[in-house]
Design a protein around this motif. Structure first.
Motif: not given
Length: 426
Positions: A97-117
């Motif tokens: 929950v702490d990380i959720n509050g510190q992760l902006d939209e751009e970082d989330l998109q990068s994370l999804v792109f990295l791990l989606k495969p």
């Protein structure tokens, strides 16, 4: 009622003031302690788990305004209360929950792109970090015990601050050096079930009599179990409760499952609050937690403790034992003969302790706890006993005490444990 908890009107007001993001964080963080997905029902259930429950979820989502407004607490007072009581929410959930509050939209998109495969069925991915995290968990890519992938991913997207948060969590949750050799030895011997401390397991208590749940809930919370208490339930309610709990993904994070059932019944079924109905067969209750029905508990000990107050249809004899010996048929007026025992399935890791006594005990000792459950409570309350005696040794002592205090020993114990079980973290 404690000023730190709330009545239904207060809970309703709190619910109305929660933002959508607050609700999502609370639902995520409380997955380990409740099956509820409705925020109103969840708040009500959390409110019943302890005086700090509502205070803790509001503190978690940083709604200090609601703490002050409805619970009359400051942030500092909430911190002190949470420290004094055993936390309802795990360290893992606090971290995410702490990380959720510190992760902006751009970082989330990068994370999804990295791990989606790496995700199966990745066509639909949650829009928030917590939803994406849930997808990763379902694919067994991360867990509270394994955050390596997430740590490496934060390194890749240049969020070193978040990587360091995970590293700090892992170091805090690691095995102390002085305990590591005994842990390795226990693993090497492979003669005991592995038990971790936080949380140790999940304990379900269904009490349709009302004398024991508070005592037992306090015991197992103190042993670091997540406790779910259900009072005065119908058979239909019990079926849904058991099915929901058997399907919980959170069992992957627990070492032990305990189910305590307290009800009137006959020799092979419980009536719960349905009176003298045909009852809910004990065999059907246990079968909900076999490997086929509950894969997240495969290989883990599943303990059942049943206090069964037998109605006059199948009564306890003067000597304290069953009218006919356990394992043989029990006569019922006007009805053929029914088996008075429950066959164990071809299923490992089940411990089945079934105490039968007369329903008349409830009238003779009104408001008093069950002797069986009180004795169990007293034995498990002793930390050294749990550390050095496995559950079979403790149950043997329970039998000895019961037999010394009552004429006859109407306790049925059957088990398919394959290792020693110490209800104490290694």
């Amino acid at each position: 009622m404690s000023r730190h908890s709330g009545n239904n009107a207060t809970l309703l007001q709190i619910e109305e003031e929660l933002e959508t993001e607050d609700r999502d964080m609370i639902l995520f963080a409380c997955r380990e302690v409740t099956c509820q997905t409705n925020i109103r029902e969840l708040l009500s259930e959390i409110n019943g788990m302890g005086c700090q429950g509502i205070a803790e979820v509001l503190y978690l989502v940083k709604r200090f305004d609601l703490l002050k407004k409805y619970l009359k607490m400051t942030k500092t007072e909430a911190e002190q209360l949470i420290k004094k009581q055993r936390r309802i929410i795990s360290e893992y959930s606090y971290l995410m929950v702490d990380i959720n509050g510190q992760l902006d939209e751009e970082d989330l998109q990068s994370l999804v792109f990295l791990l989606k495969p790496q995700l199966r069925n990745a066509g639909h991915i949650g829009k928030t970090f917590l939803c994406f995290l849930t997808d990763l968990e379902k694919n067994n890519l991360i867990s509270p015990e394994n955050l390596d992938l997430l740590e490496q991913s934060f390194q890749t997207i240049h969020r070193i601050d978040l990587k360091n948060k995970i590293r700090k969590y892992k170091q805090k949750d690691s095995i102390p050096v002085q305990e590591s050799s005994s842990f390795i030895q226990a693993e090497a011997n492979d003669d005991r079930y592995p038990v971790k401390a936080n949380p140790m397991g999940f304990c379900l208590i269904i009490d349709c009599v009302g004398n024991d749940s508070e005592m037992l809930g306090s015991l197992f919370r103190g042993m670091n179990f997540v406790v779910n208490i259900q009072m005065y339930t119908t058979i239909q309610d019990v079926k849904k409760i058991l099915q929901d709990i058997a399907n919980m993904e959170q069992h992957r994070h627990y070492s032990i499952f305990i189910c305590i059932l307290i009800s009137r019944g006959d020799t092979d079924s419980l009536f719960f609050t349905d009176g003298n109905s045909s009852g809910f067969l004990l065999e059907n209750i246990r079968n909900l937690f076999t490997g086929m029905s509950c894969p997240n508990l495969v290989g883990k000990p599943k303990l059942f403790f049943i206090q069964n107050y037998l109605t006059d249809n199948c009564e306890i004899g003067q000597g304290g034992g069953l009218v006919e010996a356990d394992g043989s048929p029990c006569s019922e007026t006007g009805q053929g003969r029914r088996q008075s025992y429950v066959n164990m399935p071809n299923e490992a890791d089940i411990f089945w302790s079934h105490h039968k006594t007369s329903e008349r005990q409830l009238q003779r000792l009104s408001g008093s706890p069950s002797l069986y459950l009180k004795t169990l409570n007293d034995l498990l309350s002793k930390e050294l006993k749990r550390k050095y005696q496995d559950i079979l040794e403790i149950h043997t002592e329970l039998n000895r005490i019961l037999c010394s205090k009552q004429m006859g020993c109407p306790v049925l114990l059957k088990h398919t444990l394959t290792k020693k079980l110490f209800i104490y973290p290694v």
